[in-house]
Write an enzyme that holds these catalytic residues in place. Structure first.
Site, PDB file in Angstrom:
ATOM      1  CE  LYS A   1       0.819   1.475   4.411  1.00 33.13           C
ATOM      2  NZ  LYS A   1       1.444   2.719   4.580  1.00 33.13           N
TER       3      LYS A   1
ATOM      4  CG  ASP B   1      -0.511   0.194   8.753  1.00 37.24           C
ATOM      5  OD1 ASP B   1      -1.403   0.972   8.889  1.00 37.24           O
ATOM      6  OD2 ASP B   1       0.554   0.220   8.414  1.00 37.24           O
TER       7      ASP B   1
END
EC number: 2.7.1.148
Length: 291
Positions: free
Chosen positions: A10, A136
């Site tokens: 990401k 996360d």
């Protein structure tokens, strides 16, 4: 049963820290999107009650220090699973890079284990469970493009990132995320316009996305590591329409509309930086879990 599953990296299109909470974490607003730089996990169900990790990379633990191991152990304990698993990880995402490689691997493991152990959990349930391991991971469970709030575990889906080219460059240094957050002065940094970023994504407005990028952690990491700023400046000099550090760093990414310009940025960084990648946005629909 054997399956394989993709674990995409990401990037943070914007990262804002609003204040420090009573629990020691920062209240954050982050707009993140997955990219097609990805690890690959291969899971094999075992009759024997054990967790076996085989990581095809140096310097990555294969025991309880690994988030994948923690994810498997959490599911085993939570749902009294008596079966075991062998997980082989084919690493492509740089380690300690601000790209959530470990978190994405853990998210992929949760999704894969849900299949091979036949737990029947929803994506929402997996995301909720994941917050016990790391902040996360919930985003990585969903994938695509999303707003993350709280300490990063509250996820609100957004439309997919419009098509563009992304050039990543990681210098050969490591950055401690807790240290960067500890030294962040939220009152004295320039905060990104998260609402503008969300609006631009919803409108498919690449120019608006480029203009709305921002990361409050840059103020700390760039001061400690001048080479990160040099990479960012070089990206812009070679024609990037936007350049930003991802997470707490040290990876910097450039956003570019056209392939030819992206290739120029990519070539301008090769030799200047050891690890350079040219990728595209990745959406959850591309997740090819193979049995």
């Amino acid at each position: 049963m054997k399956i394989s599953i993709t674990a995409p990296a990401k990037i943070n299109l914007s990262l804002d820290a609003l204040y420090k909470r009573d629990d020691g974490y920062h209240e954050v607003e982050m707009v993140m999107t997955t990219i097609d730089l990805a690890d690959r996990l291969y899971l094999e169900r075992l009759d024997e009650d054990k967790i076996v990790l085989d990581v095809k990379a140096h310097f990555i633990p294969e025991d309880r220090r690994n988030l994948i191991y923690q994810a498997a152990l959490l599911l085993k304990k939570r749902f009294d699973v008596k079966m075991g698993v062998r997980i082989t990880i084919d690493k492509h995402i740089p380690v300690s890079a601000g790209l959530a490689g470990g978190s994405s691997d853990a998210a992929a493991a949760l999704k894969g284990l849900n299949i091979i152990w036949e737990l029947g959990l929803s994506i929402e349930e997996l995301a909720e469970i994941s917050s016990e391991i790391g902040s996360d991971i919930a985003f990585c469970v969903y994938g695509g493009t999303a707003l993350a709030t709280g300490r990063g575990e509250k996820i609100s889906a957004l439309p997919n990132m419009p098509g563009c080219w992304i050039v990543l460059a990681k210098p050969s240094i490591s950055v401690s995320t807790p240290t960067i957050y500890k030294e962040l002065q939220v009152e004295s940094v320039e905060h990104p316009d998260t609402k503008k970023m969300i609006e631009s994504i919803k409108n498919g407005d690449l120019d608006g996305i480029f203009a709305s990028t921002g990361n409050v952690l840059e103020s700390v990491t760039l001061e400690k590591n001048p080479q990160v700023k040099r990479i960012k400046d070089r990206m812009l000099a070679f024609g990037a329409e936007a350049a930003l550090m991802s997470g707490s760093g040290p990876t910097v990414f450039a956003l570019i509309k056209q392939y030819s310009r992206a290739k120029r940025v990519y070539n301008g960084l090769r030799g200047f930086c050891e690890e350079v990648y040219m990728v595209r946005p990745w959406s959850e629909g591309e997740n090819d879990t193979n049995k």
